[in-house]
Design a protein around this motif. Structure first.
Motif, PDB file in Angstrom:
ATOM      1  N   ASP A 347      94.021 -39.430  24.562  1.00  0.00           N
ATOM      2  CA  ASP A 347      94.586 -39.029  25.872  1.00  0.00           C
ATOM      3  C   ASP A 347      94.683 -39.978  26.804  1.00  0.00           C
ATOM      4  OD1 ASP A 347      94.699 -37.450  28.047  1.00  0.00           O
ATOM      5  OD2 ASP A 347      92.774 -36.634  28.299  1.00  0.00           O
ATOM      6  N   VAL A 348      95.887 -40.500  26.254  1.00  0.00           N
ATOM      7  CA  VAL A 348      96.698 -41.879  27.107  1.00  0.00           C
ATOM      8  C   VAL A 348      97.821 -41.568  27.860  1.00  0.00           C
ATOM      9  CG1 VAL A 348      95.730 -43.201  25.367  1.00  0.00           C
ATOM     10  CG2 VAL A 348      98.076 -42.527  25.114  1.00  0.00           C
ATOM     11  N   GLY A 349      98.253 -40.334  27.745  1.00  0.00           N
ATOM     12  CA  GLY A 349      99.588 -40.102  28.465  1.00  0.00           C
ATOM     13  C   GLY A 349      99.240 -39.784  29.882  1.00  0.00           C
ATOM     14  N   GLN A 350     100.635 -39.564  30.642  1.00  0.00           N
ATOM     15  CA  GLN A 350     100.525 -39.101  31.900  1.00  0.00           C
ATOM     16  C   GLN A 350     100.829 -37.786  31.998  1.00  0.00           C
ATOM     17  OE1 GLN A 350     102.869 -42.007  34.200  1.00  0.00           O
ATOM     18  NE2 GLN A 350     101.288 -43.442  33.940  1.00  0.00           N
ATOM     19  N   ALA A 351     100.330 -37.051  33.112  1.00  0.00           N
ATOM     20  CA  ALA A 351     100.578 -35.778  33.289  1.00  0.00           C
ATOM     21  C   ALA A 351     101.438 -35.758  34.702  1.00  0.00           C
ATOM     22  CB  ALA A 351      99.311 -34.892  33.679  1.00  0.00           C
ATOM     23  N   LYS A 352     102.761 -35.130  34.463  1.00  0.00           N
ATOM     24  CA  LYS A 352     103.872 -35.258  35.209  1.00  0.00           C
ATOM     25  C   LYS A 352     104.539 -33.992  35.327  1.00  0.00           C
ATOM     26  CE  LYS A 352     104.918 -40.021  35.248  1.00  0.00           C
ATOM     27  NZ  LYS A 352     106.097 -40.957  34.977  1.00  0.00           N
ATOM     28  N   SER A 353     105.241 -33.311  36.592  1.00  0.00           N
ATOM     29  CA  SER A 353     106.019 -32.092  36.579  1.00  0.00           C
ATOM     30  C   SER A 353     107.142 -32.069  35.537  1.00  0.00           C
ATOM     31  CB  SER A 353     106.502 -31.866  37.793  1.00  0.00           C
ATOM     32  OG  SER A 353     107.220 -30.756  38.003  1.00  0.00           O
ATOM     33  N   ILE A 354     107.395 -30.909  34.926  1.00  0.00           N
ATOM     34  CA  ILE A 354     108.931 -30.737  34.030  1.00  0.00           C
ATOM     35  C   ILE A 354     109.756 -30.070  34.602  1.00  0.00           C
ATOM     36  CG2 ILE A 354     107.233 -30.850  32.031  1.00  0.00           C
ATOM     37  CD1 ILE A 354     107.020 -27.899  31.668  1.00  0.00           C
ATOM     38  N   CYS A 355     109.439 -29.912  36.152  1.00  0.00           N
ATOM     39  CA  CYS A 355     110.461 -28.984  36.605  1.00  0.00           C
ATOM     40  C   CYS A 355     111.626 -29.853  37.284  1.00  0.00           C
ATOM     41  CB  CYS A 355     110.013 -28.210  37.753  1.00  0.00           C
ATOM     42  SG  CYS A 355     108.598 -27.024  37.708  1.00  0.00           S
ATOM     43  N   LYS A 356     112.946 -29.186  37.408  1.00  0.00           N
ATOM     44  CA  LYS A 356     114.084 -29.953  37.840  1.00  0.00           C
ATOM     45  C   LYS A 356     113.835 -30.086  39.475  1.00  0.00           C
ATOM     46  CE  LYS A 356     117.251 -27.766  34.566  1.00  0.00           C
ATOM     47  NZ  LYS A 356     118.672 -26.891  34.445  1.00  0.00           N
ATOM     48  N   LYS A 357     114.769 -31.005  39.910  1.00  0.00           N
ATOM     49  CA  LYS A 357     114.638 -31.179  41.321  1.00  0.00           C
ATOM     50  C   LYS A 357     115.080 -29.888  42.177  1.00  0.00           C
ATOM     51  CE  LYS A 357     115.610 -36.143  41.077  1.00  0.00           C
ATOM     52  NZ  LYS A 357     116.841 -37.133  41.520  1.00  0.00           N
ATOM     53  N   LYS A 358     114.132 -29.795  43.241  1.00  0.00           N
ATOM     54  CA  LYS A 358     114.367 -28.440  44.087  1.00  0.00           C
ATOM     55  C   LYS A 358     114.118 -27.337  43.297  1.00  0.00           C
ATOM     56  CE  LYS A 358     117.883 -30.703  46.976  1.00  0.00           C
ATOM     57  NZ  LYS A 358     119.360 -30.576  47.576  1.00  0.00           N
ATOM     58  N   CYS A 359     113.378 -27.237  42.211  1.00  0.00           N
ATOM     59  CA  CYS A 359     112.827 -26.178  41.716  1.00  0.00           C
ATOM     60  C   CYS A 359     111.401 -26.108  41.304  1.00  0.00           C
ATOM     61  CB  CYS A 359     113.661 -26.049  40.388  1.00  0.00           C
ATOM     62  SG  CYS A 359     115.302 -25.716  40.116  1.00  0.00           S
ATOM     63  N   SER A 360     110.595 -24.888  41.498  1.00  0.00           N
ATOM     64  CA  SER A 360     109.376 -24.889  41.263  1.00  0.00           C
ATOM     65  C   SER A 360     108.987 -23.676  40.339  1.00  0.00           C
ATOM     66  CB  SER A 360     108.708 -24.785  42.723  1.00  0.00           C
ATOM     67  OG  SER A 360     109.070 -23.358  43.120  1.00  0.00           O
ATOM     68  N   ILE A 361     107.818 -23.885  39.871  1.00  0.00           N
ATOM     69  CA  ILE A 361     106.980 -22.793  38.856  1.00  0.00           C
ATOM     70  C   ILE A 361     107.172 -21.607  39.518  1.00  0.00           C
ATOM     71  CG2 ILE A 361     105.109 -21.997  37.546  1.00  0.00           C
ATOM     72  CD1 ILE A 361     106.904 -24.460  35.969  1.00  0.00           C
ATOM     73  N   PRO A 362     106.599 -21.283  40.795  1.00  0.00           N
ATOM     74  CA  PRO A 362     106.503 -20.002  41.287  1.00  0.00           C
ATOM     75  C   PRO A 362     107.979 -19.427  41.676  1.00  0.00           C
ATOM     76  CG  PRO A 362     105.090 -21.444  42.540  1.00  0.00           C
ATOM     77  CD  PRO A 362     105.987 -22.327  41.581  1.00  0.00           C
ATOM     78  N   SER A 363     108.953 -20.061  41.547  1.00  0.00           N
ATOM     79  CA  SER A 363     110.242 -19.606  41.632  1.00  0.00           C
ATOM     80  C   SER A 363     110.844 -18.607  40.559  1.00  0.00           C
ATOM     81  CB  SER A 363     111.377 -20.532  42.080  1.00  0.00           C
ATOM     82  OG  SER A 363     111.713 -21.307  40.863  1.00  0.00           O
ATOM     83  N   MET A 364     110.199 -18.869  39.413  1.00  0.00           N
ATOM     84  CA  MET A 364     110.546 -17.950  38.181  1.00  0.00           C
ATOM     85  C   MET A 364     110.168 -16.945  38.400  1.00  0.00           C
ATOM     86  SD  MET A 364     109.881 -20.585  34.904  1.00  0.00           S
ATOM     87  CE  MET A 364     108.110 -20.870  35.179  1.00  0.00           C
ATOM     88  N   ALA A 365     111.065 -16.006  37.944  1.00  0.00           N
ATOM     89  CA  ALA A 365     110.796 -14.261  38.156  1.00  0.00           C
ATOM     90  C   ALA A 365     111.844 -13.789  36.977  1.00  0.00           C
ATOM     91  CB  ALA A 365     111.259 -13.888  39.644  1.00  0.00           C
ATOM     92  N   PRO A 366     111.085 -14.029  35.896  1.00  0.00           N
ATOM     93  CA  PRO A 366     111.797 -13.180  34.657  1.00  0.00           C
ATOM     94  C   PRO A 366     111.943 -11.839  34.635  1.00  0.00           C
ATOM     95  CG  PRO A 366     109.639 -13.678  34.155  1.00  0.00           C
ATOM     96  CD  PRO A 366     109.629 -14.300  35.244  1.00  0.00           C
ATOM     97  N   GLU A 367     113.224 -11.380  34.107  1.00  0.00           N
ATOM     98  CA  GLU A 367     113.655  -9.942  34.504  1.00  0.00           C
ATOM     99  C   GLU A 367     113.192  -9.159  33.176  1.00  0.00           C
ATOM    100  OE1 GLU A 367     117.820  -9.432  34.987  1.00  0.00           O
ATOM    101  OE2 GLU A 367     117.826 -10.103  37.220  1.00  0.00           O
ATOM    102  N   LYS A 368     112.731  -8.089  33.065  1.00  0.00           N
ATOM    103  CA  LYS A 368     112.493  -7.283  31.778  1.00  0.00           C
ATOM    104  C   LYS A 368     113.708  -6.868  31.171  1.00  0.00           C
ATOM    105  CE  LYS A 368     110.668  -2.923  30.350  1.00  0.00           C
ATOM    106  NZ  LYS A 368     110.104  -1.548  31.012  1.00  0.00           N
ATOM    107  N   LEU A 369     113.670  -7.241  29.788  1.00  0.00           N
ATOM    108  CA  LEU A 369     115.004  -7.169  28.690  1.00  0.00           C
ATOM    109  C   LEU A 369     114.882  -5.710  28.242  1.00  0.00           C
ATOM    110  CD1 LEU A 369     114.951 -10.391  27.110  1.00  0.00           C
ATOM    111  CD2 LEU A 369     116.194  -9.686  28.652  1.00  0.00           C
ATOM    112  N   PRO A 370     116.090  -4.922  28.089  1.00  0.00           N
ATOM    113  CA  PRO A 370     115.899  -3.659  27.397  1.00  0.00           C
ATOM    114  C   PRO A 370     115.661  -3.749  26.143  1.00  0.00           C
ATOM    115  CG  PRO A 370     118.143  -4.467  28.072  1.00  0.00           C
ATOM    116  CD  PRO A 370     117.177  -5.524  28.566  1.00  0.00           C
ATOM    117  N   LEU A 371     115.018  -2.765  25.228  1.00  0.00           N
ATOM    118  CA  LEU A 371     114.866  -2.803  24.120  1.00  0.00           C
ATOM    119  C   LEU A 371     116.384  -2.374  23.119  1.00  0.00           C
ATOM    120  CD1 LEU A 371     111.404  -1.172  23.913  1.00  0.00           C
ATOM    121  CD2 LEU A 371     111.930  -3.668  23.923  1.00  0.00           C
TER     122      LEU A 371
END
Length: 434
Positions: A347-371
């Motif tokens: 466990d030697v790595g660093q924990a960092k954000s994987i989001c793009k600039k000016k983007c955040s996890i709470p902004s994700m709102a996936p839409e329901k896909l039709p079957l």
């Protein structure tokens, strides 16, 4: 000494013989005949004659068939349906006969094996179309879809617990869908896992959720799955859950619980001679797992679009995504930090954000896909197959409604491109271990 003992022995034998002969003579003079010897003999056999006759009538009332693979026409061995065994046959006997005729399973088995040449058959795998069509016209039966490999019925199983826990439906969840409903891609797998996480009752004393899965790039190890886990940890997980560990075992290794559940299901499927309806598979899987049907219990969401919008490309991450076998998600304020380790013990790595600039996890709102968007390629060959087995009027058979609806939906469509980092085998079973 030896000579003396021999004389004594001869004297005793002669005396016994004389006494026995003398007594017989007296009995004949008094009674006119000797009494009948009543010691020993078969005293129980006659009492069981009626029971044996009852078992005989039951066995002979069963319709048996000759083997399709008999080497000799003079063979007297007959076969019962492959979905039967001695225990089921014995239970059927107990239900048909009165209580006084009941026997133990061991007695029933011994009598049948000693007096009849009966075995239990196996499911047919190479029956010709003419034989099968004639057979199905005589009795309402249907086509075994799985053995013809025409329509994929996917089973994504989530197992909750440890490798030593017993396999029970309460801790095993099978997410089921056909290729008519949806593709088996990262969107579908991520949506099923999200539903499992949202509906699982986590121990309040635990802070870490540890997930195990194979490293299939098209389903599990991709940015879409990472985006879903980060969103669940930040927005939907219980407050006491602060960390997720996603572990991909070494290639060729897997965990016992998921493999065991698939093995049990496969074992039951092999006992079924004919399977036509999806509900038949559901009944088999339900014996071992809690089934969750797509469109009824859970839905598919578009995680791919949200991941492309919010998450960086793997080449821009702060660790080598492809080499990482152990991913750690940390919830920190309003963000999720991710750490990737190429080894399981370091466990030697660093924990960092994987989001793009000016983007955040709470902004994700996936839409329901039709079957109904999961069909790939032309499935018109099913029409030919059904016509060969059931005749040109197969559409009039009510038990084949599933295939009629399928052919209405099936059409040639371009295959969807999946953002994957590793090749993936399109197996019918997949699993996640929590």
């Amino acid at each position: 000494m030896f000579f003396l003992l021999n004389l004594v022995h001869r004297e005793k034998v002669a005396k016994n013989f004389f006494n026995q002969k003398h007594i017989k003579g007296m009995l004949i003079n008094l009674l006119g005949e000797l009494p009948r010897e009543r010691r020993g003999g078969n005293r129980v056999g006659p009492k069981n004659d009626e029971t044996r006759n009852c078992i005989k009538r039951f066995i002979e009332s069963i319709t048996c068939t000759e083997s399709h693979y008999c080497r000799s026409k003079t063979s007297v061995r007959v076969y019962l349906p492959c979905d039967l065994n001695f225990k089921k046959l014995f239970d059927h006997y107990l239900r048909r006969v009165p209580q006084p005729m009941h026997v133990k399973l061991s007695y029933f088995r011994k009598f049948v094996n000693a007096n009849y040449n009966i075995a239990f058959g196996t499911p047919l795998t190479d029956c010709c179309s003419t034989c099968l069509r004639t057979k199905e016209q005589l009795k309402v039966a249907t086509l075994d879809v799985r053995q013809n490999h025409q329509i994929n019925y996917n089973n994504f199983t989530v197992v909750a617990g440890t490798s030593t826990d017993k396999l029970r439906p309460k801790n095993m969840f099978s997410y089921l869908w056909t290729e008519i409903d949806a593709r088996k891609d990262s969107n579908t797998i991520a949506s099923a896992l999200q539903h499992a996480l949202k509906n699982f009752d986590f121990d309040p004393s635990k802070e870490t959720v540890r997930l195990f899965a194979d490293g299939c790039g098209g389903q599990n190890k991709n940015t879409n799955m990472m985006a879903m886990l980060a969103y669940w940890l930040l927005e939907e997980s219980p407050k006491h859950i602060t960390q997720i560990e996603l572990i991909f075992p070494i290639v060729g290794h897997s965990f016992i619980p998921p493999d065991r559940i698939f093995g049990l299901i496969e074992k039951d499927i092999k006992k079924m001679p004919v399977i036509v309806e999806i509900s038949d598979y559901d009944d088999l899987i339900r014996k071992h797992s809690t089934i969750r049907k797509i469109g009824i219990d859970w839905d598919v969401f578009d995680w791919r679009t949200q991941a492309k919008r919010v998450i960086k490309l793997p080449s821009s991450w702060h660790f080598e995504f492809n080499k990482a076998k152990w991913f750690i998600f940390y919830r920190k304020d309003k963000n999720v930090l991710v750490e990737g380790e190429p080894n399981y013990c370091s466990d030697v790595g660093q924990a960092k954000s994987i989001c793009k600039k000016k983007c955040s996890i709470p902004s994700m709102a996936p839409e329901k896909l039709p079957l109904g968007k999961g069909i790939k390629g032309d499935k018109s060959t099913i029409n030919v197959l059904l016509s060969n087995h059931y005749g040109a009027n197969w559409r009039s058979l009510p038990e084949l409604n599933f295939y009629k609806e399928y052919l209405k939906t099936a059409s040639a469509s371009p295959e969807e491109t999946v953002d994957s980092l590793e090749n993936c085998q399109n197996a019918e079973n997949d699993c996640f271990f929590i």
